[in-house]
Scaffold this motif. Sequence first.
Motif, short mmCIF file in Angstrom:
data_model
loop_
_atom_site.label_atom_id
_atom_site.label_comp_id
_atom_site.label_asym_id
_atom_site.label_seq_id
_atom_site.Cartn_x
_atom_site.Cartn_y
_atom_site.Cartn_z
N ARG A 270 0.83 -1.21 0.00
CA ARG A 270 0.00 0.00 0.00
C ARG A 270 0.86 1.26 0.00
O ARG A 270 0.66 2.19 0.78
N ALA B 146 -2.27 2.58 7.11
CA ALA B 146 -2.57 1.93 5.83
C ALA B 146 -2.90 0.46 5.98
O ALA B 146 -3.85 -0.05 5.37
N CYS C 232 -9.55 0.72 2.40
CA CYS C 232 -8.53 0.42 1.39
C CYS C 232 -8.59 -1.06 1.02
O CYS C 232 -8.50 -1.43 -0.16
#
Length: 316
Positions: A56, A78, A84
């Motif tokens: 990521r 992240a 995500c």
Amino acid sequence: MGGTENALRVSDFLLELYHDASKCTPDELRLRVLKNLQRFIPFDFGVWGGGLADGRLVTDLTVLNQSEAILGEWDSVAQEDAFCELTLNRLGTTARFDDVPDYRASLAYNEHWRGFDASHMMATIVGEPTDGYVSFVGLCADDRPVAFSDTERRLKQMLMPHLSQALRMNRELWTGRAAMEHEAIALVDGHGCVLCAQGPFDDFARQEWSGRFAQLPADMMSVLKQGKPWRGELLDVRMSPFGSNYFVHLSIHPTLSGLSRREREVAGLFASGMTNKQVARALGTSPSTVRNQLVRIYEKLGISSKAELAGLAGGK
């Protein structure tokens, strides 16, 4: 708004998108497109970037109406960001914060997104031809009474392949333009008279021979017609037949000949004005790799600035 009117507005948007792709720099293109998207979808700020799905890692970013820290500081959460995770697992599908159960109770939302007033986000991630590289467009809002609607979601998902394609076209054009700064081509007849030219042909010729230039010197034509290259004070010249005429290729002496092929590519693109992130995207590598390559390039050439590199590479 009627369906026909909306379709016409979307058509106008796409025409402008591809026109801008041929004229703007990559960063200018992304900013213009994000601003134009606000005609259709109310949002406060937007992000358009790319990076490596593995880890990521965001390596390339343009932001409208927000600090770039919005993704620079995202690294800390992240690996914990369920939004995500959702978008990476559904490449090409537009998702919203509200698609993740209890997302607003998550660490990623409370420790990061809320601090940037991103109460709502709608994002799409698409895979690009470069292995492991993905690009994304995220639209964020704070002062909205409700989430992004299904209609807005469908519109964004419909547009995303066009955004991705336009940016690829744009970057290929700018990479080609960077290369053309150092090379020129002309079509000449059997006597060396220039019929047409592309690139900085006239500038190169004036530097080598001075004055007005409309015909290749006879002694050079004699060498070229033997299938041999010709080398002048500034230029390397080669020629190839094209029917009864010839294509003549002019290039500045390779002052970077001590570098590897990839190092010359990095040096040429960086000297043309690209950032290390843009060079990385053009070559399908990472900014950290480009930075390391630039360190080696500077060491090999004995230079310490981008201006010196541009001078050696023939850049502006």
